[in-house]
Write a protein that holds these residues in place. Structure first.
Motif, PDB file in Angstrom:
ATOM      1  N   THR A  33       0.818  -1.218   0.000  1.00  0.00           N
ATOM      2  CA  THR A  33       0.000   0.000   0.000  1.00  0.00           C
ATOM      3  C   THR A  33       0.853   1.270   0.000  1.00  0.00           C
ATOM      4  O   THR A  33       0.308   2.373   0.029  1.00  0.00           O
ATOM      5  N   LEU A  34       2.168   1.118  -0.030  1.00  0.00           N
ATOM      6  CA  LEU A  34       3.046   2.287  -0.071  1.00  0.00           C
ATOM      7  C   LEU A  34       3.224   2.768  -1.507  1.00  0.00           C
ATOM      8  O   LEU A  34       3.268   1.965  -2.445  1.00  0.00           O
ATOM      9  N   THR A  35       3.332   4.064  -1.659  1.00  0.00           N
ATOM     10  CA  THR A  35       3.626   4.621  -2.975  1.00  0.00           C
ATOM     11  C   THR A  35       5.106   4.424  -3.288  1.00  0.00           C
ATOM     12  O   THR A  35       5.898   4.057  -2.412  1.00  0.00           O
ATOM     13  N   ARG A  36       5.485   4.684  -4.522  1.00  0.00           N
ATOM     14  CA  ARG A  36       6.886   4.543  -4.907  1.00  0.00           C
ATOM     15  C   ARG A  36       7.766   5.475  -4.085  1.00  0.00           C
ATOM     16  O   ARG A  36       8.854   5.085  -3.642  1.00  0.00           O
ATOM     17  N   GLN A  37       7.300   6.699  -3.872  1.00  0.00           N
ATOM     18  CA  GLN A  37       8.077   7.651  -3.085  1.00  0.00           C
ATOM     19  C   GLN A  37       8.211   7.180  -1.639  1.00  0.00           C
ATOM     20  O   GLN A  37       9.287   7.287  -1.036  1.00  0.00           O
ATOM     21  N   GLU A  38       7.129   6.649  -1.085  1.00  0.00           N
ATOM     22  CA  GLU A  38       7.166   6.157   0.294  1.00  0.00           C
ATOM     23  C   GLU A  38       8.107   4.961   0.427  1.00  0.00           C
ATOM     24  O   GLU A  38       8.816   4.833   1.431  1.00  0.00           O
ATOM     25  N   ARG A  39       8.123   4.103  -0.574  1.00  0.00           N
ATOM     26  CA  ARG A  39       9.047   2.964  -0.541  1.00  0.00           C
ATOM     27  C   ARG A  39      10.493   3.441  -0.581  1.00  0.00           C
ATOM     28  O   ARG A  39      11.367   2.881   0.080  1.00  0.00           O
ATOM     29  N   SER A  40      10.737   4.471  -1.369  1.00  0.00           N
ATOM     30  CA  SER A  40      12.085   5.028  -1.457  1.00  0.00           C
ATOM     31  C   SER A  40      12.516   5.624  -0.116  1.00  0.00           C
ATOM     32  O   SER A  40      13.655   5.427   0.329  1.00  0.00           O
ATOM     33  N   ILE A  41      11.595   6.337   0.521  1.00  0.00           N
ATOM     34  CA  ILE A  41      11.891   6.922   1.837  1.00  0.00           C
ATOM     35  C   ILE A  41      12.143   5.818   2.861  1.00  0.00           C
ATOM     36  O   ILE A  41      13.052   5.914   3.696  1.00  0.00           O
ATOM     37  N   LEU A  42      11.346   4.752   2.782  1.00  0.00           N
ATOM     38  CA  LEU A  42      11.513   3.638   3.715  1.00  0.00           C
ATOM     39  C   LEU A  42      12.882   2.983   3.547  1.00  0.00           C
ATOM     40  O   LEU A  42      13.544   2.640   4.539  1.00  0.00           O
ATOM     41  N   LEU A  43      13.317   2.812   2.317  1.00  0.00           N
ATOM     42  CA  LEU A  43      14.634   2.220   2.076  1.00  0.00           C
ATOM     43  C   LEU A  43      15.741   3.064   2.702  1.00  0.00           C
ATOM     44  O   LEU A  43      16.689   2.534   3.288  1.00  0.00           O
ATOM     45  N   ASP A  44      15.597   4.377   2.572  1.00  0.00           N
ATOM     46  CA  ASP A  44      16.581   5.279   3.177  1.00  0.00           C
ATOM     47  C   ASP A  44      16.553   5.161   4.698  1.00  0.00           C
ATOM     48  O   ASP A  44      17.606   5.120   5.349  1.00  0.00           O
ATOM     49  N   CYS A  45      15.339   5.072   5.255  1.00  0.00           N
ATOM     50  CA  CYS A  45      15.203   4.918   6.707  1.00  0.00           C
ATOM     51  C   CYS A  45      15.804   3.598   7.174  1.00  0.00           C
ATOM     52  O   CYS A  45      16.466   3.541   8.216  1.00  0.00           O
ATOM     53  N   GLU A  46      15.585   2.543   6.415  1.00  0.00           N
ATOM     54  CA  GLU A  46      16.135   1.236   6.781  1.00  0.00           C
ATOM     55  C   GLU A  46      17.658   1.274   6.813  1.00  0.00           C
ATOM     56  O   GLU A  46      18.283   0.686   7.704  1.00  0.00           O
ATOM     57  N   ASP A  47      18.240   1.963   5.853  1.00  0.00           N
ATOM     58  CA  ASP A  47      19.706   2.082   5.837  1.00  0.00           C
ATOM     59  C   ASP A  47      20.199   2.784   7.096  1.00  0.00           C
ATOM     60  O   ASP A  47      21.180   2.356   7.727  1.00  0.00           O
ATOM     61  N   ARG A  48      19.510   3.860   7.474  1.00  0.00           N
ATOM     62  CA  ARG A  48      19.931   4.603   8.657  1.00  0.00           C
ATOM     63  C   ARG A  48      19.649   3.827   9.939  1.00  0.00           C
ATOM     64  O   ARG A  48      20.412   3.915  10.908  1.00  0.00           O
ATOM     65  N   ILE A  49      18.575   3.056   9.937  1.00  0.00           N
ATOM     66  CA  ILE A  49      18.280   2.214  11.099  1.00  0.00           C
ATOM     67  C   ILE A  49      19.354   1.143  11.255  1.00  0.00           C
ATOM     68  O   ILE A  49      19.800   0.847  12.369  1.00  0.00           O
ATOM     69  N   ASN A  50      19.779   0.566  10.146  1.00  0.00           N
ATOM     70  CA  ASN A  50      20.828  -0.458  10.210  1.00  0.00           C
ATOM     71  C   ASN A  50      22.139   0.120  10.731  1.00  0.00           C
ATOM     72  O   ASN A  50      22.884  -0.556  11.458  1.00  0.00           O
ATOM     73  N   VAL A  51      22.428   1.361  10.369  1.00  0.00           N
ATOM     74  CA  VAL A  51      23.620   2.029  10.906  1.00  0.00           C
ATOM     75  C   VAL A  51      23.481   2.204  12.415  1.00  0.00           C
ATOM     76  O   VAL A  51      24.425   1.961  13.180  1.00  0.00           O
TER      77      VAL A  51
END
Length: 204
Positions: A33-51
């Motif tokens: 249910t996420l838009t393409r932009q929301e998925r992109s933002i989530l990927l960025d958040c996941e990277d920062r969460i992993n850090v």
């Protein structure tokens, strides 16, 4: 979630908030249910969460809830109690990774081995400096030999305390079982390089 990650620190409150905000977003992603932009933002958040998770796990004995950075600035006594931030960090890690998969276990193992190596290096700084500065007198000066023995004895005691602390933290059942023994200080040993007369760390 994105705003939180801009100021996130490895502390209990921050990680708990991150976990609460992350869960519905991950569910929305799985439900497509996420838009393409929301998925992109989530990927960025996941990277920062992993850090952020890497910081937590690689410093799990040096976390400080009262520090601005979430990390202790001093190399203090060895604590055998799991830091408050560790439990929510494991929860977040379990959301982002299949905790039973070999890949996730390998990631977690590498984090905790890095933590053990950091602690060992900190313990060995004084011994390393002493042996480097007394290289010429190491085998001929009785006082130097005695001082070296005492420093190595202290080092061995500290490493033993690190291992005991890891076992006690493991017994609190916060870290996934079967992981901590492979990742604790028991998987790090001190070896004296006979060519340089300086201690080094080698992961098993």
């Amino acid at each position: 979630l994105c705003y939180i990650m801009n100021v996130a620190t490895p502390t209990k409150d921050c990680l708990e908030l991150t976990y609460e905000l992350l869960l519905p977003v991950i569910k929305a992603r799985d439900d497509r249910t996420l838009t393409r932009q929301e998925r992109s933002i989530l990927l960025d958040c996941e990277d920062r969460i992993n850090v952020l998770l890497a910081i937590v796990f690689e410093n799990y004995k040096s976390l400080d809830e009262h520090s601005i950075t979430g990390l202790s600035e001093l190399f203090g006594p060895i604590s055998d109690c799991a830091a408050p931030a560790l439990a929510p960090a494991v929860q977040i890690f379990s959301v982002l990774h299949d905790i039973l998969s070999n890949e996730a276990q390998s990631i977690l193992r590498s984090y905790l081995q890095a933590a053990a190596a950091k602690r060992c290096r900190r313990h060995m700084i004084e011994t390393d400096e002493f042996m480097s500065s007394n290289n010429d007198n190491l085998l001929t000066d009785d006082m130097t030999i005695s001082a070296a023995y005492l420093k190595m004895k202290t080092l061995c005691i500290n490493i033993s305390l690190e291992i005991q602390a890891d076992i006690k933290i493991h017994d609190q059942n916060i870290l996934p079982r079967l992981q901590i023994y492979a990742c604790s200080s028991k998987s790090i040993f001190v070896c004296l390089d006979t060519t340089q007369n300086s201690p080094h760390i080698f992961p098993l």
